[in-house]
Design a protein around this motif. Structure first.
Motif, PDB file in Angstrom:
ATOM      1  N   VAL A 114       0.833  -1.209   0.000  1.00  0.00           N
ATOM      2  CA  VAL A 114       0.000   0.000   0.000  1.00  0.00           C
ATOM      3  C   VAL A 114       0.865   1.255   0.000  1.00  0.00           C
ATOM      4  CG1 VAL A 114      -1.795   1.275   1.238  1.00  0.00           C
ATOM      5  CG2 VAL A 114      -1.844  -1.221   1.196  1.00  0.00           C
ATOM      6  N   LEU A 115       1.936   1.225   0.779  1.00  0.00           N
ATOM      7  CA  LEU A 115       2.807   2.403   0.862  1.00  0.00           C
ATOM      8  C   LEU A 115       3.527   2.680  -0.452  1.00  0.00           C
ATOM      9  CD1 LEU A 115       4.442   1.857   4.383  1.00  0.00           C
ATOM     10  CD2 LEU A 115       2.638   3.474   3.782  1.00  0.00           C
ATOM     11  N   MET A 116       3.917   1.624  -1.145  1.00  0.00           N
ATOM     12  CA  MET A 116       4.764   1.797  -2.333  1.00  0.00           C
ATOM     13  C   MET A 116       3.988   1.954  -3.628  1.00  0.00           C
ATOM     14  SD  MET A 116       8.072  -0.631  -1.607  1.00  0.00           S
ATOM     15  CE  MET A 116       7.177  -2.081  -1.111  1.00  0.00           C
ATOM     16  N   HIS A 117       2.699   1.669  -3.603  1.00  0.00           N
ATOM     17  CA  HIS A 117       1.920   1.753  -4.832  1.00  0.00           C
ATOM     18  C   HIS A 117       0.839   2.822  -4.664  1.00  0.00           C
ATOM     19  CE1 HIS A 117       3.624  -1.734  -7.002  1.00  0.00           C
ATOM     20  NE2 HIS A 117       3.958  -2.091  -5.771  1.00  0.00           N
ATOM     21  N   PRO A 118       1.059   3.980  -5.258  1.00  0.00           N
ATOM     22  CA  PRO A 118       0.159   5.117  -5.035  1.00  0.00           C
ATOM     23  C   PRO A 118      -1.268   4.878  -5.488  1.00  0.00           C
ATOM     24  CG  PRO A 118       1.693   5.565  -6.836  1.00  0.00           C
ATOM     25  CD  PRO A 118       2.165   4.325  -6.170  1.00  0.00           C
ATOM     26  N   GLU A 119      -1.486   3.949  -6.416  1.00  0.00           N
ATOM     27  CA  GLU A 119      -2.841   3.731  -6.935  1.00  0.00           C
ATOM     28  C   GLU A 119      -3.733   2.976  -5.956  1.00  0.00           C
ATOM     29  OE1 GLU A 119      -0.552   0.018  -8.235  1.00  0.00           O
ATOM     30  OE2 GLU A 119      -0.161   2.153  -7.895  1.00  0.00           O
ATOM     31  N   ILE A 120      -3.145   2.357  -4.929  1.00  0.00           N
ATOM     32  CA  ILE A 120      -3.928   1.623  -3.931  1.00  0.00           C
ATOM     33  C   ILE A 120      -4.385   2.608  -2.861  1.00  0.00           C
ATOM     34  CG2 ILE A 120      -3.945  -0.274  -2.278  1.00  0.00           C
ATOM     35  CD1 ILE A 120      -1.538  -1.458  -3.808  1.00  0.00           C
ATOM     36  N   SER A 121      -5.677   2.748  -2.710  1.00  0.00           N
ATOM     37  CA  SER A 121      -6.198   3.657  -1.691  1.00  0.00           C
ATOM     38  C   SER A 121      -6.330   2.921  -0.361  1.00  0.00           C
ATOM     39  CB  SER A 121      -7.540   4.246  -2.126  1.00  0.00           C
ATOM     40  OG  SER A 121      -8.493   3.221  -2.350  1.00  0.00           O
ATOM     41  N   CYS A 122      -6.496   3.685   0.702  1.00  0.00           N
ATOM     42  CA  CYS A 122      -6.495   3.060   2.024  1.00  0.00           C
ATOM     43  C   CYS A 122      -7.375   3.802   3.011  1.00  0.00           C
ATOM     44  CB  CYS A 122      -5.069   2.980   2.573  1.00  0.00           C
ATOM     45  SG  CYS A 122      -4.284   4.599   2.832  1.00  0.00           S
ATOM     46  N   GLU A 123      -7.970   3.029   3.923  1.00  0.00           N
ATOM     47  CA  GLU A 123      -8.570   3.592   5.123  1.00  0.00           C
ATOM     48  C   GLU A 123      -7.462   3.912   6.119  1.00  0.00           C
ATOM     49  OE1 GLU A 123     -12.674   0.884   5.458  1.00  0.00           O
ATOM     50  OE2 GLU A 123     -11.076   0.671   6.936  1.00  0.00           O
ATOM     51  N   ILE A 124      -7.708   4.901   6.960  1.00  0.00           N
ATOM     52  CA  ILE A 124      -6.831   5.136   8.096  1.00  0.00           C
ATOM     53  C   ILE A 124      -7.706   5.513   9.287  1.00  0.00           C
ATOM     54  CG2 ILE A 124      -6.408   7.598   7.653  1.00  0.00           C
ATOM     55  CD1 ILE A 124      -3.698   5.097   8.710  1.00  0.00           C
ATOM     56  N   ILE A 125      -7.468   4.862  10.420  1.00  0.00           N
ATOM     57  CA  ILE A 125      -8.171   5.198  11.653  1.00  0.00           C
ATOM     58  C   ILE A 125      -7.371   6.303  12.329  1.00  0.00           C
ATOM     59  CG2 ILE A 125      -9.088   4.357  13.843  1.00  0.00           C
ATOM     60  CD1 ILE A 125      -9.031   1.523  12.656  1.00  0.00           C
ATOM     61  N   ALA A 126      -7.890   7.512  12.269  1.00  0.00           N
ATOM     62  CA  ALA A 126      -7.114   8.681  12.695  1.00  0.00           C
ATOM     63  C   ALA A 126      -7.371   9.032  14.158  1.00  0.00           C
ATOM     64  CB  ALA A 126      -7.434   9.870  11.794  1.00  0.00           C
ATOM     65  N   ASP A 127      -7.248   8.037  15.037  1.00  0.00           N
ATOM     66  CA  ASP A 127      -7.425   8.326  16.461  1.00  0.00           C
ATOM     67  C   ASP A 127      -6.094   8.521  17.175  1.00  0.00           C
ATOM     68  OD1 ASP A 127      -6.513   5.705  16.538  1.00  0.00           O
ATOM     69  OD2 ASP A 127      -8.243   4.891  17.622  1.00  0.00           O
ATOM     70  N   GLY A 128      -4.973   8.296  16.482  1.00  0.00           N
ATOM     71  CA  GLY A 128      -3.661   8.467  17.089  1.00  0.00           C
ATOM     72  C   GLY A 128      -3.234   7.305  17.947  1.00  0.00           C
TER      73      GLY A 128
ATOM     74  N   HIS B  93      -4.555   3.634  17.040  1.00  0.00           N
ATOM     75  CA  HIS B  93      -4.440   2.537  16.077  1.00  0.00           C
ATOM     76  C   HIS B  93      -3.214   2.722  15.186  1.00  0.00           C
ATOM     77  CE1 HIS B  93      -8.569   1.454  17.187  1.00  0.00           C
ATOM     78  NE2 HIS B  93      -8.369   0.319  16.552  1.00  0.00           N
ATOM     79  N   VAL B  94      -2.932   3.964  14.847  1.00  0.00           N
ATOM     80  CA  VAL B  94      -1.750   4.308  14.045  1.00  0.00           C
ATOM     81  C   VAL B  94      -1.129   5.545  14.681  1.00  0.00           C
ATOM     82  CG1 VAL B  94      -0.891   4.950  11.759  1.00  0.00           C
ATOM     83  CG2 VAL B  94      -2.841   3.395  11.956  1.00  0.00           C
ATOM     84  N   HIS B  95       0.176   5.524  14.857  1.00  0.00           N
ATOM     85  CA  HIS B  95       0.872   6.646  15.496  1.00  0.00           C
ATOM     86  C   HIS B  95       0.584   7.942  14.739  1.00  0.00           C
ATOM     87  CE1 HIS B  95       4.164   9.211  16.918  1.00  0.00           C
ATOM     88  NE2 HIS B  95       4.298   8.357  17.930  1.00  0.00           N
ATOM     89  N   PRO B  96       0.356   9.042  15.461  1.00  0.00           N
ATOM     90  CA  PRO B  96       0.060  10.314  14.789  1.00  0.00           C
ATOM     91  C   PRO B  96       1.063  10.705  13.711  1.00  0.00           C
ATOM     92  CG  PRO B  96      -0.311  10.543  17.140  1.00  0.00           C
ATOM     93  CD  PRO B  96       0.297   9.185  16.933  1.00  0.00           C
ATOM     94  N   ASP B  97       2.345  10.452  13.960  1.00  0.00           N
ATOM     95  CA  ASP B  97       3.357  10.821  12.963  1.00  0.00           C
ATOM     96  C   ASP B  97       3.250   9.965  11.705  1.00  0.00           C
ATOM     97  OD1 ASP B  97       4.256  12.749  14.675  1.00  0.00           O
ATOM     98  OD2 ASP B  97       6.093  11.702  15.267  1.00  0.00           O
ATOM     99  N   VAL B  98       2.793   8.729  11.864  1.00  0.00           N
ATOM    100  CA  VAL B  98       2.603   7.866  10.698  1.00  0.00           C
ATOM    101  C   VAL B  98       1.389   8.335   9.891  1.00  0.00           C
ATOM    102  CG1 VAL B  98       2.151   5.517   9.904  1.00  0.00           C
ATOM    103  CG2 VAL B  98       3.706   5.904  11.830  1.00  0.00           C
ATOM    104  N   VAL B  99       0.341   8.750  10.589  1.00  0.00           N
ATOM    105  CA  VAL B  99      -0.822   9.300   9.897  1.00  0.00           C
ATOM    106  C   VAL B  99      -0.418  10.525   9.097  1.00  0.00           C
ATOM    107  CG1 VAL B  99      -3.131  10.276  10.151  1.00  0.00           C
ATOM    108  CG2 VAL B  99      -2.407   8.428  11.666  1.00  0.00           C
ATOM    109  N   GLY B 100       0.372  11.397   9.711  1.00  0.00           N
ATOM    110  CA  GLY B 100       0.858  12.572   9.003  1.00  0.00           C
ATOM    111  C   GLY B 100       1.803  12.233   7.870  1.00  0.00           C
ATOM    112  N   PHE B 101       2.620  11.209   8.067  1.00  0.00           N
ATOM    113  CA  PHE B 101       3.586  10.762   7.063  1.00  0.00           C
ATOM    114  C   PHE B 101       2.904  10.312   5.778  1.00  0.00           C
ATOM    115  CE2 PHE B 101       5.732   6.782   5.547  1.00  0.00           C
ATOM    116  CZ  PHE B 101       6.847   7.364   4.964  1.00  0.00           C
ATOM    117  N   LEU B 102       1.708   9.739   5.917  1.00  0.00           N
ATOM    118  CA  LEU B 102       0.987   9.235   4.747  1.00  0.00           C
ATOM    119  C   LEU B 102       0.804  10.303   3.675  1.00  0.00           C
ATOM    120  CD1 LEU B 102      -1.969   6.913   5.809  1.00  0.00           C
ATOM    121  CD2 LEU B 102       0.049   6.322   4.464  1.00  0.00           C
ATOM    122  N   ARG B 103       0.576  11.544   4.089  1.00  0.00           N
ATOM    123  CA  ARG B 103       0.296  12.612   3.126  1.00  0.00           C
ATOM    124  C   ARG B 103       1.497  12.928   2.237  1.00  0.00           C
ATOM    125  NH1 ARG B 103       1.912  17.763   5.208  1.00  0.00           N
ATOM    126  NH2 ARG B 103       0.268  18.820   4.010  1.00  0.00           N
TER     127      ARG B 103
END
Length: 379
Positions: free
Chosen positions: A235-249, A251-261
């Motif tokens: 998912v990270l390496m292929h931009p065409e694959i979309s993803c859900e993200i649970i943005a509660d900080g 389930h996924v570290h806040p910096d990783v959520v920010g990194f996704l962008r």
């Protein structure tokens, strides 16, 4: 329905925030004024500088305020719709837990009468989280409910829902999953890879079969490793694959959520809550998927073993969190509404645009929900 003019708003328009007035008529946005021009003589609502964003859309939610699909009652689902509307949600996909196929069939038949009768957030269709998932990545799903892929089971699920299945989470590495993917794609069902132990190669093969979206990225899936990229790495390496993200900080570290962008196209990131039935309740007992849960560290955990069972997130809080994690308010609006509408081809929702549904959330300076309009009606 009486026309209404929302004045003195700062509106998210085409990815930018602009001063605007919004003319609502017949449940839709009739006209948007962004310049100093004479405004129509119609009843008005002064937004007093509030930020206007499209109504939130949640594609993955198990319940809210004590209500959810697991209660097996269409009236209960309608109450969930009304409660979500108060928090700015204009549309959602009630998400069914993994269960034996015959149990999921029975549940779908019981819930079906709710569709089209809602007065709050629109029920888009059902999201099935299972039953064709990996026994190695069950998360909080009950292992005894996971079954091998059988096309006949999928056909019966589809018939039970009378076609109202919008998305399904499955594991692409499972033997026999191909015919199920083909069946779903032919009927416009969004395929989501999740609860998967797929290798990098398995995952990309699933993409070739037609999988284009991912359930709660990083959670309940094979992780990223420099030698074994796994599902998360794909998912990270292929931009065409979309993803859900649970943005509660959590389930996924806040910096990783920010990194996704920085590594994914913004249009391919969709914020979801994965919220459980007791979310929003102030007192217990708290039960989700037939098990006692406790609120611990901002998430629901199974009482017996403290395994994370799901989030206590609202879409309104997800919006605030995304801004805190590095997204602009306009980008947060894209992740909490626009992208979901595009992904499921929901017509006339997800943007503040003339001709679109008048689903509008006004946020104050602290980005708290101030006022909600659904279909032009103040909630």
């Amino acid at each position: 329905m009486q026309d209404l003019l929302i004045t003195n708003a700062r509106a998210v328009l085409s990815g930018k925030i602009r001063p605007a007035a919004l003319w609502l008529s017949g449940g839709k946005i009739k006209q948007i004024f962004t310049e100093e021009v004479p405004l129509p003589n119609t009843p008005s609502f002064d937004a007093k500088g509030a930020l206007a964003v499209p109504g939130f859309i949640d594609l993955h939610i198990h319940g809210f305020a004590g209500h959810g699909p697991e209660n097996a009652n269409p009236a209960d689902l309608l109450t969930m719709s009304d409660e979500l509307a108060r928090y700015g949600v204009c549309a959602f996909c009630p998400t069914l837990y993994c269960a034996r196929p015959h149990e999921m069939e029975a549940l779908l038949k019981k819930l079906l009468p709710a569709l089209g009768s809602e007065t709050g957030a629109k029920i888009i269709g059902f999201h099935l989280e299972g039953p064709f998932i990996s026994p190695q990545k069950p998360g909080v799903m009950k292992p005894q409910d996971i079954v091998p892929p059988q096309l006949d089971d999928m056909k019966r699920l589809y018939e039970a829902a009378q076609g109202h299945i919008t998305n399904i989470t499955l594991a692409p590495e499972l033997p026999g999953i191909g015919p199920i993917i083909d069946f779903c794609l032919a009927r416009g069902i969004l395929i989501q890879a999740g609860h998967t132990n797929a290798t990098y190669g398995d995952f990309l093969h699933g993409v070739q079969l037609g999988i284009k979206h991912t359930t709660h990225l990083f959670n309940a899936m094979s992780g990223f490793n420099h030698r074994n990229p796994g599902a998360a790495g794909a998912v990270l390496m292929h931009p065409e694959i979309s993803c859900e993200i649970i943005a509660d900080g959590v389930h996924v570290h806040p910096d990783v959520v920010g990194f996704l962008r920085h590594i994914k196209p913004l249009e391919n990131i969709v914020a979801v809550t994965d919220a459980l039935k007791p979310t929003g309740l102030m007192s217990g007992p708290f039960v989700a998927n037939g098990e006692d849960v406790i609120l611990d560290g901002g998430v629901w955990k199974r009482k017996t073993d403290k395994v994370i069972a799901g989030s206590a997130l609202t879409m309104a809080q997800a919006f605030k969190n995304l801004v805190k994690f590095g997204y602009s308010p306009a980008e947060a609006a894209q992740l909490t509404c626009t992208n979901a509408a595009h992904l499921l081809n929901i017509p006339h929702k997800g943007r503040l645009e003339e001709g679109f549904e008048a689903d509008i959330v006004l946020l104050d300076e602290q980005l708290n929900v101030q006022t909600v309009f659904l279909g032009g009606k103040k909630q």
